[in-house]
Design an enzyme around this catalytic site. Sequence first.
Site, mmCIF file in Angstrom:
data_model
loop_
_atom_site.group_PDB
_atom_site.id
_atom_site.type_symbol
_atom_site.label_atom_id
_atom_site.label_comp_id
_atom_site.label_asym_id
_atom_site.label_seq_id
_atom_site.Cartn_x
_atom_site.Cartn_y
_atom_site.Cartn_z
ATOM 1 N N LYS A 96 38.091 71.818 32.959
ATOM 2 C CA LYS A 96 36.910 71.043 32.552
ATOM 3 C C LYS A 96 36.177 70.020 33.499
ATOM 4 C CE LYS A 96 35.931 66.920 29.897
ATOM 5 N NZ LYS A 96 36.532 65.714 29.088
ATOM 6 N N ALA A 184 33.263 64.526 24.150
ATOM 7 C CA ALA A 184 32.803 63.083 25.021
ATOM 8 C C ALA A 184 31.482 62.304 23.429
ATOM 9 C CB ALA A 184 32.071 63.296 25.301
ATOM 10 N N GLY A 185 32.432 61.344 23.276
ATOM 11 C CA GLY A 185 31.471 60.114 22.888
ATOM 12 C C GLY A 185 31.582 59.767 20.752
ATOM 13 N N ASN A 206 39.246 62.225 23.186
ATOM 14 C CA ASN A 206 40.324 61.096 23.610
ATOM 15 C C ASN A 206 40.524 60.068 22.947
ATOM 16 O OD1 ASN A 206 42.152 61.179 26.469
ATOM 17 N ND2 ASN A 206 42.892 59.836 24.378
ATOM 18 N N THR A 207 39.274 59.160 23.400
ATOM 19 C CA THR A 207 39.022 57.740 23.058
ATOM 20 C C THR A 207 39.781 57.358 21.963
ATOM 21 O OG1 THR A 207 37.937 56.894 24.942
ATOM 22 C CG2 THR A 207 38.497 55.167 23.896
#
Lengths: 257, 65
Positions: A96, A184-185, A206-207
């Site tokens: 990645k 992401a995001g 992830n987050t």
Amino acid sequence: MTAFYGVELPTAFMLGTAQYPSPAILGAAFCESAASVATVSVRREAAGAQAGEGFWRLVRDLGVHVLPNTAGCYSPSEAITTAKMARELFETDWIKLEVIGHSDSLQPDPFGLVEAAASLCRDGFKVFPYTTEDLVLADRLLDAGCEVLMPWGAPIGTGLGLVNPYGLRSLRAQYPDVPMVIDAGLGLPSQAAQAMEMGFDALLLNTAVAKAGDPVAMAVAFAKAIEAGKLARNADPMAPCDMAAPSTPLIGKAFLQ
Amino acid sequence: MKISINGVAKDITSTNLAAVLHEAGYGDARVATAVNGHFVPVGQRASCPIEAGDQLEIVAPRQGG
């Protein structure tokens, strides 16, 4: 099912391994959600420490594909060296590729990204570039040898969802045969469903899972949303229109005073 | 001679990367290495000379997003 560099994944869910409250919760999140790819990184190891070996065993036992990243790299040379170290450590040529160009937004550096992607592709890497919805940048990355694109939904870690749906729709439409992962995001499962409904092939996050109050439950929620969005896309959604149209037939309605 | 390992100055006597790793206490740890910003594969460590002022990066698998 979409293939990523020839690999057909059992699910369209790619999940990060950072920021979980504990290794046990990380493992449960993967197990319960059936995420099929784990993203990982490389970081400095202290002499005598076995942290790397312990984490490697944990990831290996997940039984999923491993996607190392070049997170935190701001130059092509830094990203290329990091990718080579990751390839040796994780025994995979998947990478990645992140080449960050702006520290506040963590927006990719498009020029550095293309330069690094071209070098890594020549070196046999299977590059998953973290990119934006920019069409020209997508074109350059494909020219460089990338066979997958990973446009952001929003800046990393923000949880804002798909901030530029028009741009993402355009990218999807411009390259209908290129496997694409929204990376992401994302913050909520509904955003994941939206991305899949738009025709993206997989999601990486992830987050939103790791920082949820209950990461395992949130991982399951994302998995269900991803599946729902994919089913909806394949079911050929109706076209929206501005005028109302009754769903109940008018014919046969009783005339009442 | 003085070199830098992961940003920390170290005094070492070994003159190749494999020996430096051993001297610095890494033993058989699962690590990857770079010298002065260039990746050095595990199979080339014994033939990779280390000189005063060299900057070593020694990394291992970690969590990532």
